[in-house]
Write an enzyme that holds these catalytic residues in place. Structure first.
Site, mmCIF file in Angstrom:
data_model
loop_
_atom_site.group_PDB
_atom_site.id
_atom_site.type_symbol
_atom_site.label_atom_id
_atom_site.label_comp_id
_atom_site.label_asym_id
_atom_site.label_seq_id
_atom_site.Cartn_x
_atom_site.Cartn_y
_atom_site.Cartn_z
ATOM 1 N N SER A 107 78.519 -4.543 16.803
ATOM 2 C CA SER A 107 77.922 -5.623 17.577
ATOM 3 C C SER A 107 77.402 -6.712 16.638
ATOM 4 O O SER A 107 76.683 -6.431 15.688
ATOM 5 C CB SER A 107 76.789 -5.053 18.417
ATOM 6 O OG SER A 107 76.203 -6.081 19.123
ATOM 7 N N GLY A 108 77.789 -7.931 16.898
ATOM 8 C CA GLY A 108 77.324 -9.060 16.081
ATOM 9 C C GLY A 108 78.221 -9.337 14.906
ATOM 10 O O GLY A 108 77.931 -10.212 14.089
ATOM 11 N N THR A 112 83.834 -11.632 19.361
ATOM 12 C CA THR A 112 84.046 -12.603 20.442
ATOM 13 C C THR A 112 84.407 -13.958 19.852
ATOM 14 O O THR A 112 85.316 -14.638 20.336
ATOM 15 C CB THR A 112 82.789 -12.691 21.306
ATOM 16 O OG1 THR A 112 82.486 -11.364 21.733
ATOM 17 C CG2 THR A 112 82.993 -13.577 22.500
ATOM 18 N N ASN A 157 72.568 -8.998 18.364
ATOM 19 C CA ASN A 157 73.380 -10.206 18.580
ATOM 20 C C ASN A 157 72.792 -10.999 19.741
ATOM 21 O O ASN A 157 72.516 -10.436 20.802
ATOM 22 C CB ASN A 157 74.823 -9.769 18.911
ATOM 23 C CG ASN A 157 75.751 -10.952 19.087
ATOM 24 O OD1 ASN A 157 75.322 -12.101 19.005
ATOM 25 N ND2 ASN A 157 77.014 -10.664 19.327
ATOM 26 N N SER A 160 75.533 -10.963 22.748
ATOM 27 C CA SER A 160 76.296 -9.723 22.648
ATOM 28 C C SER A 160 77.104 -9.485 23.920
ATOM 29 O O SER A 160 76.587 -9.604 25.031
ATOM 30 C CB SER A 160 75.322 -8.580 22.412
ATOM 31 O OG SER A 160 76.032 -7.398 22.309
ATOM 32 N N SER A 161 78.396 -9.172 23.735
ATOM 33 C CA SER A 161 79.220 -8.889 24.918
ATOM 34 C C SER A 161 78.834 -7.496 25.394
ATOM 35 O O SER A 161 78.929 -6.539 24.641
ATOM 36 C CB SER A 161 80.698 -8.895 24.551
ATOM 37 O OG SER A 161 80.982 -9.964 23.702
ATOM 38 N N GLY A 387 82.020 -2.744 19.612
ATOM 39 C CA GLY A 387 82.270 -1.970 18.390
ATOM 40 C C GLY A 387 81.549 -0.638 18.419
ATOM 41 O O GLY A 387 80.808 -0.330 19.364
ATOM 42 N N GLU A 389 78.935 2.066 18.034
ATOM 43 C CA GLU A 389 77.476 1.898 18.125
ATOM 44 C C GLU A 389 76.783 3.174 17.714
ATOM 45 O O GLU A 389 77.067 4.245 18.256
ATOM 46 C CB GLU A 389 77.088 1.506 19.554
ATOM 47 C CG GLU A 389 77.456 0.079 19.858
ATOM 48 C CD GLU A 389 76.974 -0.417 21.212
ATOM 49 O OE1 GLU A 389 76.419 0.378 21.981
ATOM 50 O OE2 GLU A 389 77.176 -1.610 21.484
HETATM 51 N N1 LIG Z 1 83.379 -17.369 12.442
HETATM 52 C C1 LIG Z 1 82.096 -17.572 12.689
HETATM 53 N N2 LIG Z 1 81.506 -18.703 12.269
HETATM 54 C C2 LIG Z 1 80.205 -18.930 12.519
HETATM 55 N N3 LIG Z 1 79.407 -18.062 13.181
HETATM 56 C C3 LIG Z 1 79.937 -16.927 13.622
HETATM 57 C C4 LIG Z 1 81.318 -16.632 13.428
HETATM 58 N N4 LIG Z 1 81.558 -15.433 13.971
HETATM 59 C C5 LIG Z 1 80.374 -15.016 14.509
HETATM 60 N N5 LIG Z 1 79.418 -15.906 14.304
HETATM 61 C C6 LIG Z 1 77.993 -15.816 14.716
HETATM 62 O O1 LIG Z 1 77.693 -14.491 15.003
HETATM 63 C C7 LIG Z 1 77.250 -14.320 16.326
HETATM 64 C C8 LIG Z 1 77.769 -13.027 16.904
HETATM 65 O O2 LIG Z 1 79.163 -13.099 17.042
HETATM 66 P P1 LIG Z 1 79.916 -12.444 18.258
HETATM 67 O O3 LIG Z 1 79.206 -12.687 19.508
HETATM 68 O O4 LIG Z 1 81.305 -12.832 18.157
HETATM 69 O O5 LIG Z 1 79.771 -10.921 17.899
HETATM 70 P P2 LIG Z 1 80.492 -9.704 18.567
HETATM 71 O O6 LIG Z 1 81.178 -8.967 17.507
HETATM 72 O O7 LIG Z 1 81.276 -10.157 19.716
HETATM 73 O O8 LIG Z 1 79.270 -8.856 19.064
HETATM 74 P P3 LIG Z 1 79.142 -7.943 20.345
HETATM 75 O O9 LIG Z 1 79.875 -6.708 20.077
HETATM 76 O O10 LIG Z 1 77.692 -7.738 20.458
HETATM 77 O O11 LIG Z 1 79.698 -8.734 21.443
HETATM 78 C C9 LIG Z 1 77.769 -15.503 17.065
HETATM 79 O O12 LIG Z 1 76.929 -15.828 18.145
HETATM 80 C C10 LIG Z 1 77.750 -16.584 15.999
HETATM 81 O O13 LIG Z 1 76.463 -17.149 15.915
HETATM 82 MG MG LIG Z 2 81.153 -10.020 21.671
#
Ligand SMILES: Nc1ncnc2c1ncn2[C@@H]1O[C@H](COP(=O)(O)OP(=O)(O)OP(=O)(O)O)[C@@H](O)[C@H]1O
Ligand SMILES: [Mg+2]
Length: 1137
Positions: A107-108, A112, A157, A160-161, A387, A389
């Site tokens: 997560s984070g 996404t 996050n 977070s999705s 992911g 956890e």
């Molecule tokens: N390529 C990137 N460039 C800049 N910031 C990023 C990038 N990727 C992620 N982030 C930052 O990290 C944060 C978390 O990313 P994201 O929501 O994609 O995580 P995730 O893997 O989908 O988490 P979860 O499993 O909780 O959904 C985003 O809100 C953004 O602020």
């Molecule tokens: Mg996500």
């Protein structure tokens, strides 16, 4: 700008972990850190992309970057997610291979964001056009909607999705997007009713309260204050960098783009509001006579508002919170709910309501974005799933999520190995077996249908009797005790009996990514996911279309006593479908790594990354990739890159690329174990060998650079020198030319000067001579002149002397002659006088003699004869004079010669009269019959009006045209003309005077032999037709006006409306014609024409007096008629018109 041709150029660390040397976990992490510190967040493991979350925006996602990576080979540029997206898109488009992009990480870690980057890249490079752009926009805009409802702030996050998402994007054969299908997995619905510390509920609740207008909130019966709602945790309601209000607008806009109707959006918001209201419903115990407590709703206001929002009958829902009906074998048993059961029911309802709403949203979006059914679609799937956890307290959700990740890892291993193996076979390279950890055994522990943990859980849930989480754990302890990845304190496996890190209420699974301890509490409940039937029935009864759809099981007509499938079962089925789906596609991996726990940029926590590297199996991935050959490259780019290392291949190799590479490798004396030749690629076993080649290349490049520099400098200097030399020649030529030109000009001007001086001198000399000669000539002439003069004067004097003498002689002679002549004249005159006197006397005497002799004859006849003769002569002269001065032949000519003698007075007058009559006759003899008739009319007009009406004189000069309207020719009057039986004698527009106001109305006046007709000017409709015998008299004034009254015989057919008072510009003509025609028609001598300034006109019953008075000229108008009273119409006629 520097042009890259390989990812090996200007590498920071190594761009592809496969080339890492030595390969250890430390060097792996060090490489990641090194690249991360230099803003290189992407690193490859072969074709897998590792993405480290930068937690800040980097300038590497610009449209220019998109263009840079477009249509470039994967290893051509530095590692980037765009390279992976491009590779996937191109092999989908060009090789017709369905693709899937699997994004994993904790997560984070940025899954996404990565999925959005992939989608936006594909959207940017695929086809364009109005329809295609709409599809792209809808696909991209589905993200904000799903994120609002399915994402939440967690400690890990801020966005977070809380659901798994798999999206299939469908393309046509050209690679243009057609639509998509989204599948969602297990929304974390427990978050709706309760959030861990420091976390928030789903974004949409906060967005709605912050961003909706006051009006919307009023309609939804909501208050903007978060603190009013039990389901919204307060401690972290506001998130830094998250603008809920703006996001709400974005979501609404996105819903509109995706295709949500306004009423659907409203229904969705009503449901969201209803969930918030539901959380505020509280219960209190009420004692029953049987000693049990029964729950009652404490404050019914929220319940009432919620019911109003959803159109639910309040009493029905209230009852569903107090009672529970259980149906068994056609029997219904109703039991009361205590307060905690009521809260459980409330929360279950809220969770169900929200999660079903979420599923409905996904279905609705799918409805909008689904592709039109066409023959064949190519598909690119993007999987953004939660992911792995590992929390302190892991429950059913973590168990399910981690199970999903196990499955993904399994498919990853399978597909990576398979791909590797396939490549070796394709390239005809000997396959060496690779040792790796296969997690199929863990998957089996969880999903095995006989003794898997999920199967045990389902079995326990369905088992009759008392079943609790503890009985479930007991079951696991017996069934799974032997499994090497299952650990439990009470299992038969004695080695955990004393393990205090493993509590009694927990079991532990050794996942591929590490050990996770699960607390069994809640497993049964969450797996059952029960909603009391009373509640679903209450929901079904709602007068709200969306709610009704969401709770179909509440339909009493379709009561299904079968238990719904458990959550675990459903999840396992959907994961199974997903895996089967993924296996049919070409996989592309993005492994997201989270660099720190603080969501901060620039921080790289080794331990955290090490943990992720371990559980993502990245090292394993590298090892698998390197097991056979670490590096491979197609022959062409390989030869192109290293050809400078061998004399035979540099600068050009003419033969096939493979042979060139073989020559190159032989020349470099690389050991044959270090590489193998495939069909299209060379495979290099150790990164060491590649770096050896790279090192050599770098050295060679330097030498080549020096050579290029040398040649370039030489060329530059030579060119410069030649340029200078050439310039010098040009300058010298120009200068010489200039100097010669100058010298020539000087000589030329000097020569001219000398020339002019010598010419001047010569000329002056000649001039002097000429002048001398001239003076000599002049002197001779002067002397001769003087001499001639003297001579001439002398001669003149002589001549004068002679002449004087001659003159004197002639004067004297003339004087003498004159005297002689005068004397002679005097004598002649005297003689002539004497002779005349003699002749006169003689004549008198003769006359006297004759008179005396003939006196007797004269007295008898001569007098008369002389008289007659004289008279005849005089008359002859008179007539000849008349003939000469004959006046004009015009009958109106007044001139006549003056009388010469008084005695001719009578004859002269008589002759004048005869002449006039004669010329009149002559004039008349030219007349045709029509002209005669016209003149007759004119004559008649004169008889009628002359000296009687002041208008008459002005009419004399105007010819009578009769048909002013050209009635027979003009198509406008065709109808009227055809209605006339007889020849139209007169057609004109007249004004019919209205008795009531004295105003005139235009009418067409037609006169035929027997009738006169009045017709409408515009339509040509006949208004009145009067037989001429009915016309008794006509009245007109004496003045200069055009008014006239046509008086009709009383009682006659035409006289029903009385007499007509009309006015016309052609009054004289109309009346003359009427008079002539009327007189003949009635066969009477004449028609009465009354000319007076006052006459009576009969209008229907009344007689009205029309009086003409003198007036003044107004606005250029002529006479005007005014009604003075009932009996009097006054026509004022200006004195001059
Ligand atoms: N390529 C990137 N460039 C800049 N910031 C990023 C990038 N990727 C992620 N982030 C930052 O990290 C944060 C978390 O990313 P994201 O929501 O994609 O995580 P995730 O893997 O989908 O988490 P979860 O499993 O909780 O959904 C985003 O809100 C953004 O602020
Ligand atoms: Mg996500």
């Amino acid at each position: 700008m520097e042009v890259k041709t390989s990812l090996l150029d200007n590498m920071i660390g190594v761009g592809d972990m496969v080339l890492l040397e030595p390969l250890t976990e430390d060097s792996f992490i060090e490489n990641l850190r090194n690249r991360f510190d230099h803003n290189e967040i992407y690193t490859y493991i072969g074709s897998v992309v590792i993405s480290v979350n930068p937690y800040r925006s980097l300038p590497i996602f610009t449209p220019e970057k998109v263009e840079e990576y477009r249509n470039r080979n994967f290893y051509e540029l530095s590692p980037h997610i765009y390279a992976l997206a491009d590779e996937a898109y191109r092999s989908l488009r060009d090789q017709d291979k369905d693709q899937c992009i699997l994004i994993t990480g904790e997560s984070g870690a940025g899954k996404t964001e990565a999925s959005k980057l992939v989608m936006s890249y594909v959207a940017a490079v695929c086809g364009k056009g109005q329809e295609v752009n709409k599809v792209k926009e809808q696909l991209l805009q589905s993200n904000p909607v799903l994120e609002a409802f399915g994402n939440a702030k967690t400690v890990r996050n801020d966005n977070s999705s809380r659901f798994g998402k798999y999206m299939d994007i469908e393309f046509d054969f050209k690679g243009d997007p057609l639509g998509g299908v989204i599948s969602n997995y297990l929304l974390e619905k427990s978050r709706v009713v309760k959030q861990p510390r420091g976390e928030r509920n789903f974004h949409v609740f906060y967005q709605l309260l912050s961003g909706a207008s006051d009006d919307t909130l009023r309609k939804l019966k909501l208050d903007r204050d978060f603190s009013k709602y039990n389901y919204l945790s307060l401690d972290s309601a506001n998130v830094n960098g998250l603008d809920d209000a703006a996001n709400f607008r974005t979501v609404r806009n996105a819903m509109q783009i995706v295709g949500f109707m306004e009423d659907e959006v409203q229904s969705v918001l009503e449901l969201v509001a209803a969930v918030l209201k539901l959380g505020n419903i509280e219960f209190k115990p009420e004692s029953r006579c049987n000693g049990y407590d029964e729950s009652r709703v404490k404050d019914k206001n929220d319940l009432k508002e919620m019911c109003e929002l959803l159109g639910i009958e309040q009493s029905v829902l209230e009852r569903a919170f107090s009672y529970r009906t259980v149906e068994a074998k056609m029997e219904k048993v109703s039991t009361t709910l205590n307060v905690s059961q009521a809260y459980y029911a409330r929360d279950a309802l809220a969770k169900n309501l929200y999660s079903r709403l979420f599923s409905w949203l996904v279905t609705r979006i799918n409805g909008s974005i689904k592709a039109q059914p066409k023959s064949r679609h190519k598909v690119m799937g993007v999987l953004d799933i939660y992911g792995f956890e590992i929390f302190e307290d892991n429950s059913f959700e973590q168990f399910i999520i981690n199970y999903c990740n196990e499955k993904l890892q399994q498919i990853f291993i399978e597909l990576t190995l398979r791909e590797e193996q396939e490549e070796y076979i394709r390239e005809d390279i000997e396959w060496t077996n690779i040792e790796y950890f296969n997690n199929a055994v863990i998957c089996d522990l969880i999903e095995n249908n006989q003794n898997g943990i999920l199967a045990m859980l389902d079995e326990e849930c369905l088992r009759p009797g008392t079943v609790t989480d503890v009985t479930f754990l007991d079951k696991l302890n017996t069934v799974c005790a032997e499994h090497q990845h299952f650990e439990s304190r009470l299992s038969k496996n004695s080695k955990f009996l004393t393990d205090h890190s493993l509590p009694h209420s927990c079991f532990r699974i050794q996942h591929y990514a590490g050990k996770v301890l699960y607390r069994v509490e809640g497993f049964m409940d969450k797996n059952n996911d029960l909603l009391y039937r009373d509640l679903s029935q209450a929901m079904y009864k709602a007068n709200h279309s969306l709610i009704k759809q969401l709770f179909p099981e509440g339909n009493p007509a379709k009561v299904n006593l079968k238990r719904p499938p458990t959550a675990g079962f459903q999840f396992k089925a959907s994961v199974g479908t997903l895996m089967r789906n993924l296996q049919t596609k070409n996989p592309n991996y993005i492994r997201c790594v989270k660099p720190n726990d603080k969501k901060a940029a620039h921080i790289f926590t080794d331990s955290l990354v090490r943990h992720q590297v371990a559980y993502l199996g990245l090292m394993e991935n590298v090892r698998v990739r390197r097991a056979g050959y670490a590096y491979r490259q197609a022959y062409e780019p390989c030869l192109e890159r290293y050809k400078m290392l061998c004399k035979q291949t540099w600068p050009h190799w003419r033969g096939p690329a493979r042979e060139g590479v073989e020559v190159l490798m032989a020349d470099l004396q690389v050991s044959t174990e270090e590489f193998a030749y495939g069909r299209s690629k060379i495979f290099i076993r150790n990164p060491r060998t590649l770096f050896f080649l790279e090192e050599k290349r770098r050295g060679c490049l330097e030498a080549l650079a020096a050579l290029i520099q040398k040649i370039y400098r030489g060329w530059k200097c030579r060119t410069h020198f030649l340029l200078l030399k050439h310039s010098q020649v040009v300058v010298a030529a120009w200068y010489r030319r200039y100097a010669q030109q100058k010298k020539y000009t000087q000589i030329k001007s000097a020569t001219i000067m000398v020339q002019s001086y010598s010419r001047g001198w010569k000329a002056r000399k000649i001039l002097r001579e000429l002048k001398h000669q001239k003076r000599c000539k002049e002197a001779a002439t002067t002397i001769a002149a003087y001499w001639h003069g003297t001579q001439a004067r002398r001669e003149l004097r002589q001549l004068k002397e002679e002449a004087r003498n001659k003159h004197a002689v002639s004067v004297i002679w003339a004087g003498w002659q004159g005297t002689k002549a005068r004397r002679e004249l005097k004598r002649l005159k005297k003689e002539a006088r004497r002779r005349h006197a003699v002749a006169v006397i003689w004549a008198y005497w003769l006359g006297l003699k004759v008179r005396r002799e003939y006196r007797k004859f004269f007295r008898a006849n001569a007098g008369r004869k002389i008289y007659n003769f004289i008279i005849q002569r005089t008359m002859q002269k008179y007539f000849l004079g008349l003939k000469r001065d004959m006046p004009s032949m015009s009958p109106i000519g007044g001139s006549w010669p003056t009388r010469p003698y008084r005695f001719l007075d009578t004859a002269h007058t008589e002759l004048r009269s005869i002449f006039h009559h004669w010329r009149c006759k002559k004039y008349r003899s030219q007349f045709t019959d029509e002209k005669k008739a016209v003149f007759e009319e004119k004559l008649q007009a004169s008889e009628i009006f002359k000296d009687k009406k002041a208008l008459y004189p002005s009419s004399v000069g105007q010819p009578f045209r009769g048909d002013y309207l050209e009635i027979s020719k003009n198509p406008k009057y065709q109808k009227l003309s055809s209605a006339m039986d007889e020849k139209v004698l007169l057609a004109d527009v007249v004004n019919k005077i209205n008795r009531a106001n004295g105003k005139g109305t235009a009418r067409i006046f037609l006169l035929t032999k027997n009738n006169f007709v009045l017709a409408d000017q515009k339509t040509g409709q006949v208004k009145a037709s009067v037989a001429l015998p009915d016309l008794t008299s006509i009245s007109v004034s004496t003045q200069n006006d055009g008014f006239f009254a046509l008086k009709l015989k009383e009682g006659s057919a035409g006289a029903t409306k009385g007499d007509f008072l009309l006015s016309s510009e052609h009054l004289i003509e109309i009346i003359t014609k009427l008079h002539r025609t009327g007189a003949t028609a009635v066969d009477q001598d004449h028609l009465d024409i009354d000319i007076s300034d006052e006459f009576l006109v009969q209008f229907k019953q009344d007689k009205v007096c029309v009086k003409f008075v003198p007036g003044t000229l107004k606005n250029g108008n002529g006479a005007s008629c005014k009604r003075k009273n009932n009996r009097l119409l006054e026509v004022s006629v200006p004195s001059t018109v």
